[in-house]
Structure formats: C-alpha cells, structure tokens
Scaffold this motif. Structure first.
Motif, PDB file in Angstrom:
ATOM      1  N   LYS A 290       0.601  -1.158   0.093  1.00  0.00           N
ATOM      2  CA  LYS A 290      -0.056   0.047  -0.148  1.00  0.00           C
ATOM      3  C   LYS A 290       0.898   1.180   0.025  1.00  0.00           C
ATOM      4  N   ILE A 291       0.579   2.242  -0.802  1.00  0.00           N
ATOM      5  CA  ILE A 291       1.553   3.335  -0.692  1.00  0.00           C
ATOM      6  C   ILE A 291       0.452   4.359   0.029  1.00  0.00           C
ATOM      7  N   ARG A 292       0.945   4.809   1.096  1.00  0.00           N
ATOM      8  CA  ARG A 292       0.402   5.903   2.027  1.00  0.00           C
ATOM      9  C   ARG A 292       0.923   7.159   1.899  1.00  0.00           C
ATOM     10  N   GLY A 293       0.209   8.386   1.738  1.00  0.00           N
ATOM     11  CA  GLY A 293       0.927   9.569   1.136  1.00  0.00           C
ATOM     12  C   GLY A 293       1.387   9.986   2.541  1.00  0.00           C
TER      13      GLY A 293
END
Lengths: 386, 386
Positions: free
Chosen positions: A2-5
C-alpha cells in the motif's frame, strides 16, 4: 503493498526503487525520459538521482547535446558497484565465477577435485577456486554482495546439505557457514540441478518458457525445476528427487554405462560416459546396447516428471549433453510412449557451465530483490564512488 | 504496474479497485477508516464510494452514531450484486452450487447420472441440475457473473475435454461452448481434481499451506495440484497425470476392489469401494487383502508425486475419504518407505462436495480478478440497485 501518502521515508524508498529499475531498463538515460519511465515528476526524479549518485549506485556519463542543442545529463546504473560470486562444487571439479551486477562475467577459476576426495579436501579445493576467480576479476572479497554455492543433494533452507548420495562425505555439512566465514555477505546454498534450471532460463535453451524441468544425466542423475519461472524446491528441498523411487530406473541408469566391457581398466567415473558414447557412435554393438539400456532407464524417470509437472520444456544436461547425437534417438523411442504426448526436450545450451552460471544468477536475483525491497533500507554499494 | 500521474481515468480505475478491496476487508466501514485502508485522501474516497454506490457495488448500511455523537455513514460490499455457479459433472451425479460474491452458498441441486450414460444424457443431467440450483438460490441465470464446470480428464485452456479415460464419451466435448449457450458470462472448464485442490485450500484441510497435491481415489484415481497457492495445470493441462505411467500402480488400484469376491452380483461401480472397505472393517480377510493391494498400488503413484513435487500436504479425497480408518494404516505402511521422508497426508475435509466447491471458488477468483484488473473497465453488477 500500500502506498500511503503520509508515509514520507517509505514513499521515498519506493521511488528510489522505481528510479533504479527505470535506469536499468536500457542504455544511459536523461532525467525527462527517466521521469516518464518511473511515472514520477522530473523534480522528484532529479532529487532521487542525486541521492543515488551520492551513494554510488548511479554514475553520470559524459554529456551529450540534446535535441535543442543544450547539453543533457545522462545517467547509468553502476554495475561495478558490487559483484556476486557463484560456486559449483562438483564431484570432479570446483568452479567459481565472479560477475558484476549486470551479470557480465568478470572472473572465473576452476580447480580439479577427485571424486574420492574427503570433505576437507573438497573444501580446500573450494577455498582455492574462490580467490582464483576473485583475482581474475580483480575484485576484493569485500566487494561481493552475495554468494551462491551449488552442490549435489538435498539442501535445507539454511544451507546445510541434508543428504548427498553422490558425495556421501558432504552429507550433514553446513556449507553456508563454511563459505560465510570468508565473506561479509549473504551466502545461499542451492541444489546444483535447481541452479542449472535457472541458468538455462537465463542464458540457455529455456529462455522463452516458465515451467522447466532440468535433468542432469551422466554417471549420476538428478533434477531441478522452475515453476512459473521460479525455483520450485518443495517443502523440504526435495522436489525432483524422483530418482529415489526404485520403480523408475534412474538408480540403475549409470550402471549400464559402467558395465560396458570395452572400458579400459581403471577408467575414471567422469570419463566413462564419454567413452561409451564414443564407442556407440562408432558402431560398437556392446556400447550401443549399454546406451539403449541407459536411455530406457533415463526415460522412466523423465516420464514420471513429465506426467506429474507437464512442463513447457525438459532440458537434458550433464555429461550426456555432449553425446546428444547418440542418445536422443533411443531416449525419444523409450520416452515418448510413456507420456501422453511427446514432451518438448532440449539439450543444455550451457554444458558444464550451467551450475556455476545458475549460482551467479541466483546471487544476482538476491541482490536485485534487496535493491527493490521497499520494506528495507537501500543497501550500500560495495565499491562506492564514481 | 506503473502509476502515471497524467493518466486520469486509469488512476481512477486503480483507486476504484483499491476502494473495493478496502471495503471487502471487513465489516461495514466509514469513510475515514476506508481512506486509511486504501491509502487515499478522504475526499477522493468519498467520490469513489459515490460512484460505487451508483453502480450498485456498494450499499450504505443504516447510520450509527460516531464517537462524537455525529451520525456516521457506513458502507459494505454488495455480495448479492452478482452470483457464481459451480458445476461438478461426475460419473454418477451432477452437482450444481450457486453462491454470492462473498462465497456464501445460496442454492444447490444434484441430479443422479449413470456411469454408463452417453454424452447427451450427461449433458441433459447437467441442464437439469443448473436451473435447480438457480431456483434454489432464487437467482436468474442473468445474475451469474461466472460459471466453472469441473470434469474428469485433461481439459484444454479453451474448455474442451481433450481426453477422459473414465468418461470416454466425454472426450472431444467442447464443454465451455455447451454451458456457454445458457449464460451471458465467462465459462471456465477445469479438471475436477484441480478444483478439489482449490476447495481444500479454501475451506478444507489445506488452508494453511501453499503447495498441495490432491489425490482422488476410489474406482478411479486422479490428481490435481496447487503450487504457491495457484492451480498448476501444466503446458497441456496434463499435470498430475501420473496414473498414465504403467510403472506406478494407479491403473491397477481399483481392480483390486472390483475383484473382491464378497461383492453381491451386479454391484454398481460407485458402491464397490464402500462395500469392500466395510467388509475389511469387519475383518473379512479377502476384503483386507483387497485393501492391502489397493493401498500398495495407490502408494506407488503418490510416492512419484511426492518425490517430484515435495508438497506441503497430500490430501486424499474421493470415495476412500469415507474409509480412512481402514485405508490409512496400510497406505502409510506402503507409502512411507518409498519416500525420502514420510509426507504430510490428510483426508479431504469436504468429501463429495470438494469438486463443486472448488468450481465455485475458481469462478469467484475469476470475478475478483475482473473487479481488481486495473487495465480493464470495472464490470457492471448483475443485480444493480441497493
């Protein structure tokens, strides 16, 4: 993944990996193209490139003029920022190969061993082959980012030889620890036939396929396999050990060659196959019969593998790969009727280099996985500076 | 997969998939938690949720009060937005199961068939089981998003039965086309043992492992396998066909049961195994001898599979799974000495439901893959509205 900002350092690591991948896609590349390849903005890529230059993973090549006449900066991956070492510990030789991170071979060295050697002698041969290859590559041991050793037998995940039939003195040896003493780098230990399968898919006859069964044949018989392009070891590292099933003839196969009455007294095991196949090639009836029996027994085990795995390709390697002109006809004749359809079968393209090249490929895959593992810090090069 | 900022519709598709995944992770969920799960901003997720609500993939559950006393909107995946159908075409029965997109079974129906049926009769049994299951689920055929049919034999990628030994009249049948006539949905056709392996990993005894060999045993013997959790079919769909190798005894195994002299005249094939095992259980020496021979021959084929694949687990299913108390002791006694180490062996947890549940699971995987495939448009639900 998951890419979490909100996760800045993690996002930076993800982008470093994307930039490294993008640089490695082709020849030296400028920032604009690099940004497009990595799917990132040009300013972001510029900052990442500076970081990779500073660490020594990239270098800048001499400037060239862009289309508008302005000088353009070009960057390349420093394949020389580290090396890997592959070792093939065989019954009659130990081979070592060093290559850079692009997989270019930079050094190699081989040492003869005796099939009857004890454990200490074989380890000594290995300790002499390794510095030979490093010297040939002009690379210090400290520049090695990963080592892979290929050996006969069933190998545990931790790198101990659990069982070797052809090198009994090797059984129980903690090979990862033995080699690890000399390197500040991960040491992988892998079954030699598995490595040969990897090598054939990298640089040999299996480059276009994903499910590969490699059959080593000669005075011993073994098997390694790739499923969906990856090594399939099995739960206990014992995948491909079909030779242990007495119902299929692998345990008998070499004995037909050894029993050829035309062998000179005292023929070494590693020379037996070549002599029998040569005699068969020139029409000797006893040699042809030995090859016929050998092909029959080899076919039984291959059929069991084919009917279980249904691979894209069976690659035949080891000593017999030099005698395909004599072996293939009887092998096909015995094998095809045992299978539902004649399987695709090819002769190794790498011969006696297959295992050591597979070891190098396996070590390279390990290094690449660390470069691209976004859950761990980017490792440092072992030859910093540009 | 590359995420390119300039590619708006594609990015939206990626975010729709991420939102769907995040909703499906657990019970009804609010926007703040959903944004955190999907790694997206709250306003972005709000827009995506509105789109998915409009399409009918999500619905809003009755509001609850948040921690601050404000009413909070909660969303859930509409598992009823579509259904899948699984069919098991066996020698003596055809089973059909309907379930929603969460894998909850909503309807089932079975029809008896005769082992001696011709192709037309077996197809007719299938055409009667399918509407029975749809009626039981109160679901129209138009609500079905994917169908999977399990059948004996080697199946091509396009869904034709290339070779069936146990149902000879089935060989050459384009089963995908036969079933496809009745549905406006993709129809998958798969070997029944492969599906049973999938089912055991989904809901049976293989839930904790990735490399699974499923052995169907009874009056026929077959095998399906998962490698790294995925079906391994082989190049021509013929993986696991070790029974075709006469050297290992699968072709002989059922004949020992059929030859038990205590069988009443005219015993149907599907009842033979149960009668022999029952007689063996009560101590009949001829039945015990038949089971002993059966176990011997079954063990040979299992050993070939184990020595080739070295799986995490062998699951034994089919008719014999009801007679494990009688079979396991002789099977272990014959199998273990043939293997390097005694393999992990379990009895199917799903019995005669394994194939049809595997068909349902395979169809569900196909639907999920379409929902999450960011290179294709999001499909429409088959039961729109909330």
């Amino acid at each position: 993944m998951k890419i979490r900002g909100s996760d800045g350092p993690r996002l930076r690591r993800i982008n470093l990996a994307a930039t490294l991948r993008a640089v490695r896609e082709g020849p030296p590349v400028g920032l604009t193209e690099l940004a497009a390849r990595a799917g990132l903005s040009r300013p972001t890529v510029e900052g990442l490139v500076e970081e990779l230059l500073g660490q020594g993973w990239l270098s800048e090549t001499p400037r060239e003029s862009g289309r508008m006449g302005r000088p353009r900066r070009l960057f390349r991956f420093r394949a020389e920022a580290g090396h890997v070492l592959g070792i093939d510990v065989g019954a009659s030789s130990v081979r070592a190969v060093v290559c850079d991170l692009d997989g270019e071979v930079t050094g190699r060295f081989s040492v003869r061993a005796e099939a009857s050697s004890g454990r200490a002698e074989r380890l000594a041969a290995m300790r002499s082959a390794v510095p030979g290859a490093l010297d040939d590559a002009r690379v210090p041991a400290g520049a090695v980012l990963a080592v892979c050793v290929g050996t006969t037998g069933v190998v545990t995940g931790a790198g101990t030889v659990k069982l070797s039939v052809s090198l009994p003195e090797w059984t129980g040896l903690d090979l990862a620890a033995e080699v690890g003493r000399d390197f500040d780098a991960p040491v992988l230990v892998e079954n030699d036939c598995n490595l040969a399968a990897l090598a054939e898919r990298w640089a040999g006859v299996a480059q276009q396929v994903d499910d590969v069964v490699f059959v080593l044949s000669g005075m011993r018989t073994g098997c390694g396999m790739l499923i969906r392009g990856e090594l399939h070891r099995g739960r206990r590292g014992a995948a491909g050990e079909i030779g242990a099933l007495p119902l299929v003839g692998w345990h008998r196969a070499p004995s037909h060659l050894a029993a050829f009455p035309g062998l000179p007294p005292g023929t070494a095991p590693e020379e037996t196959g070549g002599l029998v196949f040569a005699a068969a090639r020139s029409g000797d009836p006893a040699a042809r019969w030995a090859v016929e029996q050998f092909a029959h027994d080899l076919a039984e085990g291959i059929a069991a593998l084919v009917l279980t795995v249904d691979p894209d390709l069976v690659v035949l390697g080891g000593g017999v790969s030099r005698s395909a002109d004599v072996l293939m006809e009887p092998l096909r004749r015995h094998l095809d009727p045992l299978c539902l359809e004649p399987p695709a079968l090819a002769i190794s393209g790498l011969g006696d280099q297959a295992v050591v090249l597979g070891a190098v490929r396996h070590a390279l895959d390990h290094v690449d996985a660390r470069l691209y593992d976004v859950d761990a810090p980017l490792p440092a090069p072992r030859a910093p500076g540009a």
